[in-house]
Design an enzyme around this catalytic site. Structure first.
Site, PDB file in Angstrom:
ATOM      1  CB  SER A   6      93.827  21.870  58.382  1.00 45.73           C
ATOM      2  OG  SER A   6      93.667  21.857  59.861  1.00 45.73           O
ATOM      3  CD  GLU A   8      98.818  16.305  62.708  1.00 44.56           C
ATOM      4  OE1 GLU A   8      98.487  17.377  62.885  1.00 44.56           O
ATOM      5  OE2 GLU A   8      99.114  15.271  63.597  1.00 44.56           O
ATOM      6  NE  ARG A  97     109.333  19.211  74.349  1.00 45.45           N
ATOM      7  CZ  ARG A  97     109.000  18.572  75.598  1.00 45.45           C
ATOM      8  NH1 ARG A  97     109.269  19.224  76.681  1.00 45.45           N
ATOM      9  NH2 ARG A  97     108.686  17.623  75.570  1.00 45.45           N
ATOM     10  N   GLY A  98     108.750  19.199  70.059  1.00 46.23           N
ATOM     11  CA  GLY A  98     109.154  17.920  69.660  1.00 46.23           C
ATOM     12  C   GLY A  98     109.767  17.158  70.640  1.00 46.23           C
ATOM     13  CG  ASP A  99     108.154  14.292  72.085  1.00 41.35           C
ATOM     14  OD1 ASP A  99     108.191  14.968  73.295  1.00 41.35           O
ATOM     15  OD2 ASP A  99     107.278  13.772  71.573  1.00 41.35           O
ATOM     16  CB  ALA A 112     107.233  25.425  70.273  1.00 42.84           C
ATOM     17  CG  HIS A 138     103.264  19.182  77.162  1.00 43.55           C
ATOM     18  ND1 HIS A 138     104.213  18.536  77.754  1.00 43.55           N
ATOM     19  CD2 HIS A 138     103.318  19.060  75.840  1.00 43.55           C
ATOM     20  CE1 HIS A 138     105.098  17.574  76.857  1.00 43.55           C
ATOM     21  NE2 HIS A 138     104.737  18.073  75.638  1.00 43.55           N
ATOM     22  CG  PHE A 205      98.604   7.662  71.061  1.00 41.65           C
ATOM     23  CD1 PHE A 205      99.792   7.555  70.737  1.00 41.65           C
ATOM     24  CD2 PHE A 205      98.037   9.024  70.914  1.00 41.65           C
ATOM     25  CE1 PHE A 205     100.674   8.665  70.136  1.00 41.65           C
ATOM     26  CE2 PHE A 205      98.562   9.827  70.069  1.00 41.65           C
ATOM     27  CZ  PHE A 205      99.973   9.860  70.088  1.00 41.65           C
ATOM     28  CG  HIS A 255      94.423  19.962  62.612  1.00 42.20           C
ATOM     29  ND1 HIS A 255      94.988  20.325  61.546  1.00 42.20           N
ATOM     30  CD2 HIS A 255      95.046  18.820  63.250  1.00 42.20           C
ATOM     31  CE1 HIS A 255      96.195  19.757  61.273  1.00 42.20           C
ATOM     32  NE2 HIS A 255      96.416  19.057  62.394  1.00 42.20           N
TER      33      HIS A 255
END
Length: 274
Positions: A6, A8, A97-99, A112, A138, A205, A255
């Protein structure tokens, strides 16, 4: 078992970026990925762009999975968005969950696991749900084992599979998978592959997201200085080799984080003879 691949994208903010992405996805679709995913900014900050890109890709006949997180949304808004995807024929979601964006510090993070439960409660088994995994753990995790337990909870809540954050250490992958197996995780975990286009940007990053860059790799990139072509070739070599090792080790697929470009993702793909 057939491997799954896949790609992104992130949602462009400009008309020029959207036109470029249309060309990029047409080229990468020739490689035959199972689906494309489209990211979602902190707190849903790219919501409209994400929804627009996802629905445009679906209309082109592409299999597409929007990223989704609660952010600052209430349950009503989130359900409306999910049902909108369902009505558009979308059958895959990357649940995160995101930020929270700056200025939303008082808003509770919705994990999540809770998002997975929410989607399952309201849409049953309509969506194939992907969640995030972190071979190098994480940055907010209390411990290595706690992060593994978090992943298991997301999968036990109804997620079908997981996609990892990018990494460059095959040892980190082996160690992570051993611990996942010991924890009783038996659903597929797909390695996230980050081609290297700009090492300085990648290093910056990576410091923020907790991804480790091996010292030998950093030293080699720095030795190229302004030699962009040699740096690019080395980056393709490194990521191709890592991808080979992952597939040889039994990874169920890959991915690719394309950064909205055709190459070097396509070059790595061709190197792997996929």
């Amino acid at each position: 078992m057939t491997k799954r691949y896949s790609f992104e994208f992130f949602p462009p903010k400009t008309d020029v970026g959207r036109e470029k992405l249309q060309t990029v996805r047409a080229e990468l679709n020739k490689l035959g990925p199972e689906f494309f995913s489209v990211t979602y900014g902190a707190g849903g900050s790219t919501r409209d762009n994400t929804v627009g890109i996802v629905k445009a890709m679906k209309a082109e006949g592409l299999s597409v999975a929007p990223h989704l997180s609660f952010g600052g949304d209430d349950e009503g808004s989130m359900l409306e968005l999910i049902n909108g995807y369902k009505d558009a024929g979308i059958d895959r979601i990357v649940a995160l969950r995101g930020d929270l964006p700056s200025g939303m510090g008082a808003t509770r993070l919705v994990y999540a696991k809770e998002l997975v439960e929410f989607i399952r409660k309201h849409t049953g088994d309509h969506f194939h749900l992907e969640v995030a995994a972190y071979p190098e753990i994480h940055p907010d995790a209390k411990s290595y084992q706690a992060d593994i337990d978090f992943l298991k909870a997301k999968l036990d809540a109804g997620a079908n599979s997981a996609i990892t954050q990018y990494f460059y250490s095959i040892d980190a992958w082996h160690y992570f998978m051993d611990h996942c197996q010991k924890a009783g995780i038996d659903k597929p975990i797909y390695p996230g592959i980050m081609p290297i286009t700009n090492f300085a940007n990648l290093a910056r990053f990576s410091r923020n997201c907790g991804a480790e860059l091996p010292r030998w790799m950093t030293q080699k990139f720095e030795s190229y200085g302004d030699d962009i072509e040699s740096s690019r070739e080395f980056g393709i070599e490194v990521v191709t080799r890592l991808s080979e090792q992952l597939l040889e080790a039994g990874a169920p697929g890959l991915h690719f984080y394309t950064m909205n470009t055709v190459d070097p993702t396509r070059q790595i793909w061709q190197n792997l003879k996929l």
